[in-house]
Design a protein around this motif. Structure first.
Motif, PDB file in Angstrom:
ATOM      1  N   ILE A  36       0.838  -1.197   0.000  1.00  0.00           N
ATOM      2  CA  ILE A  36       0.000   0.000   0.000  1.00  0.00           C
ATOM      3  C   ILE A  36       0.874   1.248   0.000  1.00  0.00           C
ATOM      4  O   ILE A  36       2.067   1.191   0.297  1.00  0.00           O
ATOM      5  N   GLY A  37       0.231   2.354  -0.303  1.00  0.00           N
ATOM      6  CA  GLY A  37       0.947   3.624  -0.312  1.00  0.00           C
ATOM      7  C   GLY A  37       0.210   4.606  -1.199  1.00  0.00           C
ATOM      8  O   GLY A  37      -0.638   4.217  -2.008  1.00  0.00           O
ATOM      9  N   HIS A 212       3.966  -0.862   3.708  1.00  0.00           N
ATOM     10  CA  HIS A 212       3.511   0.498   3.415  1.00  0.00           C
ATOM     11  C   HIS A 212       4.694   1.263   2.818  1.00  0.00           C
ATOM     12  O   HIS A 212       5.721   1.444   3.463  1.00  0.00           O
ATOM     13  N   ASP A 214       6.285   4.600   0.698  1.00  0.00           N
ATOM     14  CA  ASP A 214       6.125   6.006   0.306  1.00  0.00           C
ATOM     15  C   ASP A 214       7.452   6.496  -0.257  1.00  0.00           C
ATOM     16  O   ASP A 214       8.511   6.254   0.345  1.00  0.00           O
ATOM     17  N   GLU A 221       5.634  -1.726   8.145  1.00  0.00           N
ATOM     18  CA  GLU A 221       5.218  -3.066   7.738  1.00  0.00           C
ATOM     19  C   GLU A 221       4.725  -3.822   8.962  1.00  0.00           C
ATOM     20  O   GLU A 221       5.059  -3.491  10.104  1.00  0.00           O
ATOM     21  N   VAL A 227      -0.695  -1.764  10.679  1.00  0.00           N
ATOM     22  CA  VAL A 227      -0.203  -0.805   9.671  1.00  0.00           C
ATOM     23  C   VAL A 227      -1.294   0.150   9.195  1.00  0.00           C
ATOM     24  O   VAL A 227      -1.061   1.346   9.023  1.00  0.00           O
ATOM     25  N   ILE A 228      -2.502  -0.392   9.007  1.00  0.00           N
ATOM     26  CA  ILE A 228      -3.581   0.458   8.444  1.00  0.00           C
ATOM     27  C   ILE A 228      -4.119   1.404   9.521  1.00  0.00           C
ATOM     28  O   ILE A 228      -4.469   0.986  10.596  1.00  0.00           O
TER      29      ILE A 228
END
Lengths: 228, 222
Positions: A36-37, A212, A214, A221, A227-228
């Protein structure tokens, strides 16, 4: 069975040298990892890097064995990496119909990677594309195209499947069912999945681990809830 | 039209066909390589390949004589090793037509190959396909329209070549006189009806070829 994907000391040499500095490790027993990111974070680039699509000096390993190099230490050609990829814009071959797209790997891949016909039939049934097989690609909806794209990638029998928002064009009800099918098939075939997605529900339902990203760097992680 | 004119038309079609086949065989791999594997010096190859497009045909013909003439290095080699004399021979007409039509096919083929999305080829490789399979099953079908269009343009150009053919193969009735040269003769001799007939035949073949290139292709055309 423990599954590990290592991407470490990674620097993309393709068009943005030095931007990516990654040390990713898929934790043991995690069949599905979510990537994700924010937009532009480099998620698709990371998938391409793992697949060998981009030239890089990355070290890519799955279950301790290198995907990027062959036994004699030479760069492994894409076709021998055992990596499948499902693309955000599906990349179905426009000159082939649905059946020829879905069977592409069965027809043209190296023989040891070819799926048996009865397994392919089961795969098509599993992903609900049997009624689409005679159709032209340009007659399919976005969701149907993504289903065909998933079947095409799985028919190549990858050991590692990279999914870039694989169900983004499918409606919410269909998405849940499709992801459940993907999960059951990859478990059955022992396929490790790395999946780019923005949907938190999907991540909680499918993924055991989250990276995660960016600006080309891993910023967090862990488990989905942490993480979320 | 005279019997010689019919012979000239048949010779023209045969020369244009042989030239087009040669151009496709040589031009396709070069165009593919330059489109897909850019290298230092590719620009020079492109410039040389497209030179006959901008040179006056007589200059192209003169340069071919300098290379393939009986006193030229390559010409002498071909004659001594294979007994092949291109000058004043139908094979010289094929050479001249091939060289002048090469750029039309090459430019079109290169552009067609370059327009095939790299992502499709990478997707096929990831599915376990060899480079050969990627070319035959992905790159070629997706670029076939451009290749056919280039081939047809090259054929029509080869069919109508005058200057380079005259310089290399001459204008020998029944042997190297193509339809374009026969038309020139008819015009010079004031045989208008004969000239009009040749114009009609050459025009009809060109129109038919262009129509053929524009047809939809069931598999492969995007």
């Amino acid at each position: 069975m423990a599954q590990q994907v290592h991407v470490y000391q990674s620097k993309v040499c393709y068009s943005i040298p030095g931007r990516f500095e990654l040390d990713l490790e898929l934790k043991s027993n995690q069949r599905v990892t979510a990537l994700i990111g924010p937009s532009g974070a480099g998620k698709t680039t990371i998938l391409k890097l793992i697949a060998g699509w981009l030239e890089s000096n990355s070290t890519i390993a799955l279950n301790g064995s290198r995907l990027d190099l062959n036994r004699s230490g030479k760069v492994q050609p894409l076709r021998d990496r055992g990596v499948g990829m499902v693309f955000q814009d599906d990349l179905l071959f426009p000159h082939l119909d649905v059946l020829d797209n879905a069977q592409f790997a069965i027809k043209y891949a190296r023989s040891e990677r070819r799926m048996e016909p009865f397994v392919f039939d089961s795969l098509c049934e599993n992903f609900g594309i049997v009624h689409l097989l005679g159709r032209k690609i340009f007659n399919l909806s976005g969701g149907e195209r993504q289903r065909v794209g998933l079947v095409r990638a799985l028919a190549a029998r990858p050991q590692l499947l990279l999914c870039d928002e694989p169900v983004s064009a499918v409606d919410r009800v269909g998405r849940t069912k499709l992801l459940a099918n993907l999960q059951s098939w990859t478990e059955r075939e022992q396929i490790v999945v790395i999946m780019v997605t923005h949907d938190h529900d999907e991540i909680r339902r499918m993924a055991g681990h989250v990276w995660h990203i960016d600006a080309g760097r891993l910023i967090a992680e862990g488990s989905p809830d942490s993480v979320i | 039209m005279t019997a010689e004119d019919y012979t000239a038309i048949i010779l023209s079609l045969a020369v244009a066909l042989a030239a087009t086949i040669s151009v496709v065989c040589v031009g396709t791999p070069i165009a593919w390589y330059i489109a897909k594997k850019p290298f230092r010096g590719a620009g020079l190859v492109v410039a040389i390949s497209t030179l006959p497009l901008v040179l006056p045909p007589t200059v192209t013909g003169y340069l071919l004589l300098e290379i393939f003439g009986r006193r030229a290095l390559v010409g002498q080699f071909l004659e001594q090793q294979f007994g092949l004399v291109l000058v004043f021979h139908w094979s010289g007409a094929v050479l001249a037509a091939a060289v002048t039509s090469f750029p039309l096919y090459f430019v079109s083929a290169r552009s067609a190959f370059a327009s095939v999305d790299f992502a499709y080829e990478q997707a096929a490789r990831l599915m376990g396909c060899s480079e050969w399979t990627v070319f035959w099953r992905i790159t070629l079908p997706l670029s076939i329209r451009g290749l056919v269009a280039g081939g047809v343009l090259g054929f029509v150009r080869a069919l109508g070549d005058f200057g380079a053919t005259l310089m290399v193969a001459g204008n020998i009735p029944g042997r190297t006189r193509t339809a374009a040269l026969a038309l020139y003769d008819a015009t010079i001799l004031g045989e208008a009806a004969r000239a009009r007939s040749l114009v009609a035949v050459l025009g009809a073949v060109a129109v038919a070829a262009i129509w053929f290139a524009g047809r939809p292709i069931s598999k492969g055309g995007r």
